[in-house]
Design a protein around this motif. Sequence first.
Motif, mmCIF file in Angstrom:
data_model
loop_
_atom_site.group_PDB
_atom_site.id
_atom_site.type_symbol
_atom_site.label_atom_id
_atom_site.label_comp_id
_atom_site.label_asym_id
_atom_site.label_seq_id
_atom_site.Cartn_x
_atom_site.Cartn_y
_atom_site.Cartn_z
ATOM 1 N N LEU A 55 95.235 61.961 13.069
ATOM 2 C CA LEU A 55 95.682 61.505 14.517
ATOM 3 C C LEU A 55 95.391 60.161 14.594
ATOM 4 N N ARG A 56 94.228 59.552 14.215
ATOM 5 C CA ARG A 56 93.872 58.033 14.580
ATOM 6 C C ARG A 56 95.090 57.323 13.719
ATOM 7 N N LEU A 57 95.371 57.558 12.296
ATOM 8 C CA LEU A 57 96.448 57.017 11.699
ATOM 9 C C LEU A 57 97.841 56.891 12.438
ATOM 10 N N LEU B 74 94.719 58.457 23.440
ATOM 11 C CA LEU B 74 94.115 58.032 22.569
ATOM 12 C C LEU B 74 95.076 56.889 21.756
ATOM 13 N N ALA B 75 96.374 56.856 22.037
ATOM 14 C CA ALA B 75 97.214 55.603 21.553
ATOM 15 C C ALA B 75 96.928 54.556 22.493
ATOM 16 N N GLY B 76 96.494 54.571 23.552
ATOM 17 C CA GLY B 76 96.340 53.258 24.489
ATOM 18 C C GLY B 76 95.016 52.751 24.247
ATOM 19 N N PRO B 77 94.327 52.840 25.180
ATOM 20 C CA PRO B 77 92.942 51.976 25.069
ATOM 21 C C PRO B 77 91.976 52.220 24.341
ATOM 22 N N TYR B 78 91.641 53.764 23.947
ATOM 23 C CA TYR B 78 90.364 54.293 23.417
ATOM 24 C C TYR B 78 90.251 54.200 22.053
ATOM 25 N N LEU B 79 91.233 54.544 21.185
ATOM 26 C CA LEU B 79 90.928 54.287 19.660
ATOM 27 C C LEU B 79 91.093 52.872 19.316
ATOM 28 N N ALA B 80 91.758 52.171 20.129
ATOM 29 C CA ALA B 80 92.235 50.799 19.799
ATOM 30 C C ALA B 80 90.928 50.003 19.939
ATOM 31 N N ALA B 81 90.191 50.377 21.130
ATOM 32 C CA ALA B 81 88.967 49.504 21.241
ATOM 33 C C ALA B 81 87.886 50.030 20.288
ATOM 34 N N ASP B 82 88.086 51.178 19.856
ATOM 35 C CA ASP B 82 87.077 51.589 18.954
ATOM 36 C C ASP B 82 87.466 50.750 17.367
ATOM 37 N N VAL B 83 88.589 50.458 17.299
ATOM 38 C CA VAL B 83 88.719 49.684 16.095
ATOM 39 C C VAL B 83 88.253 48.440 16.253
ATOM 40 N N LEU B 84 88.233 47.790 17.400
ATOM 41 C CA LEU B 84 87.639 46.438 17.511
ATOM 42 C C LEU B 84 86.159 46.674 17.294
ATOM 43 N N GLY C 23 86.126 60.338 17.176
ATOM 44 C CA GLY C 23 85.589 58.914 16.557
ATOM 45 C C GLY C 23 85.650 57.863 17.526
ATOM 46 N N ALA C 24 85.840 57.945 18.619
ATOM 47 C CA ALA C 24 85.901 56.822 19.739
ATOM 48 C C ALA C 24 84.177 56.842 20.202
ATOM 49 N N PRO D 106 87.771 50.810 10.228
ATOM 50 C CA PRO D 106 87.937 50.561 11.658
ATOM 51 C C PRO D 106 88.977 51.746 12.120
ATOM 52 N N VAL D 107 90.060 52.118 11.153
ATOM 53 C CA VAL D 107 91.227 52.696 11.529
ATOM 54 C C VAL D 107 90.956 54.355 11.233
ATOM 55 N N VAL D 108 90.282 54.739 10.025
ATOM 56 C CA VAL D 108 90.067 56.189 9.809
ATOM 57 C C VAL D 108 88.636 56.248 9.204
ATOM 58 N N PRO D 109 87.645 56.183 10.017
ATOM 59 C CA PRO D 109 86.274 55.996 9.702
ATOM 60 C C PRO D 109 85.805 56.953 8.814
ATOM 61 N N ALA D 110 86.347 58.514 9.371
ATOM 62 C CA ALA D 110 85.557 59.495 8.593
ATOM 63 C C ALA D 110 86.320 59.508 7.183
ATOM 64 N N GLY D 111 87.374 59.400 6.781
ATOM 65 C CA GLY D 111 87.952 59.386 5.511
ATOM 66 C C GLY D 111 87.450 58.199 4.848
ATOM 67 N N ALA D 112 87.193 57.023 5.373
ATOM 68 C CA ALA D 112 86.577 55.936 4.635
ATOM 69 C C ALA D 112 85.287 56.205 4.201
ATOM 70 N N ALA D 113 84.522 57.059 5.209
ATOM 71 C CA ALA D 113 83.053 56.977 4.903
ATOM 72 C C ALA D 113 83.039 58.301 3.525
ATOM 73 N N ARG D 114 83.758 59.151 3.278
ATOM 74 C CA ARG D 114 83.901 59.925 2.268
ATOM 75 C C ARG D 114 84.315 59.233 1.112
ATOM 76 N N LEU D 115 85.378 58.264 1.020
ATOM 77 C CA LEU D 115 85.329 57.583 -0.031
ATOM 78 C C LEU D 115 84.476 56.493 -0.520
ATOM 79 N N SER D 116 83.819 56.041 0.853
ATOM 80 C CA SER D 116 82.376 55.251 0.261
ATOM 81 C C SER D 116 81.427 56.029 -0.377
ATOM 82 N N GLU D 117 81.230 57.305 0.174
ATOM 83 C CA GLU D 117 80.165 58.249 -0.566
ATOM 84 C C GLU D 117 80.545 58.505 -1.887
#
Length: 530
Positions: free
Chosen positions: A345-347, A25-35, A89-90, A485-496
């Motif tokens: 974990l993502r952060l 997760l620290a390698g390709p997978y979450l980084a690709a999801d950020v982009l 969240g990838a 892009p970094v913490v999508p779940a928390g950002a969605a809760r804040l947006s709501e």
Amino acid sequence: MSAPTPTWITATPPTPNGELHVGHLAGPYLAADVLRRFTLADGAPVLMTTGLDDHQSYVATRGLLDGLTGEEVADLNGERITRGWDLAGAAFDRVVAPRRDPGYTEFVQAFFQKLYDNGVLVPRTRPLPYCVPCDRWLYEAYVTGGCPHCGAGSNGNACEPCGRPNDCGDLTDPHCVVCGAAAEPRPQTRLYLPLAPFADRLARFWRDTPMPPHLRALCERMLGDGMPEIAVSHPSDWGVPVPVPGFEDQRIFVWCEMAPGYLLQYEPESARPAVGPVQFFGFDNGYFHAVLFPALYLAWDPELPLARAFVVNEFYRLEGRKFSTSRRHAVWALAALKEGGADALRLHVLRDRPHGRQTSFSEGDLARAREHLDTLWNGWLNRLVEAVHAETGGVVPDRRPDGPGWEVLAGRLTRLCGELREAYSVEGFDTRRAVDLLDETVRCAADYGHVHRHERERPAGREAYRAALAGELAVASALAAWAAPVVPAGAARLSETLGWGPARRVDATALTPPPAGTVLTLPDGPLFGS
């Protein structure tokens, strides 16, 4: 009008000899999801793809060591891997399953056959380690020995520490991984891909393709030493059968199989991408992505678009030692997600991503990341919502941000947003920097809030205080967009909570308070970290 061509993002297919670990997760997978999330928020179409590397010899050897078939190992861990991606969240748009997708084997064999028919692949008889007790030819995961280039311990075909390929038979002191016996070299005829005919075209490709200096140095060393010939078939019963007569008892080398597999990720029907991908992978896979795959594509179709950019991570270590699925030295992703949650974990792994250097995971890191979110991010947001409730009953005031303090803060955050966009972009991609900038956003807003709480103590300060609250709400709105892009779940809760829709663009226009009259209601759990 035709639809715009999507940005194609790939993450190297994981080997299902075990489940995902935190190093993955620290390698390709979450980084690709950020982009992916950043690009989508910009309004551009994206296709993010990967696969499952079922035919890796590491799957078969894990089965031999655990008393399982290769199929059982791949099926068990493939399900765990995809579940780990989902929980983290990838969000892949397409995941190729080699043993299940219709037409996969046929396309890989046709790709291989064309190269052979065109004289690109040639037979060579060279030493290959053989294990007498196991009665088995040894290659890749089946054999271990000393790298002929750097001397480090290495499996067959490629050395993880230095990234250089080997021919298995040139390993020093080779031993069987399954039984531990010393291997003896025996002559074996395999099919090879000579890389020398592609040297000039590869050099031009490397010159024009963004990649980190470590990977560029590997490519240039290989070019300077004389491009090797690479074995693309091995005697085995695990993998895609070689379609060439006389080699029916061999299987296509899985990294040669992966090249056409990437094409099927883009478009299963035509397998002819319209654009080259942005490829995310670890340095230990660098030679395959930067040397072997481009050579295979140039041989198959010289007009095929090659990779647009390489985004490469170094090794992520666990308590100072490299994460390793095969050696079971790992913190498994599913357990880590259960312990810390997706936000923490993502952060953590994006803040600690081994970008240009090796980094190391330690016990307690996830708990510290969760505490960081709760103390810094949630602490400020909770104080802000409580202040709005105390002042207006939880309703966003009909007041715009104003005052000298706001002008300074808005200018600072506008400049910061430009840096954040750069850290999210292909050209400047750096999740470590992105997380630092998000933390700075929260700290700036928290400081601004502490300073301007005193406005309410002034006899004539009520309007200035409400303007300051509007300023904090504007920063909270920006954080909901900028952190997605970094913490999508928390950002969605804040947006709501703030009454915004999802996936707003990462830019300075997000620095706007919610519409006046919006009622702020915190979720039952924490905004970030649950």
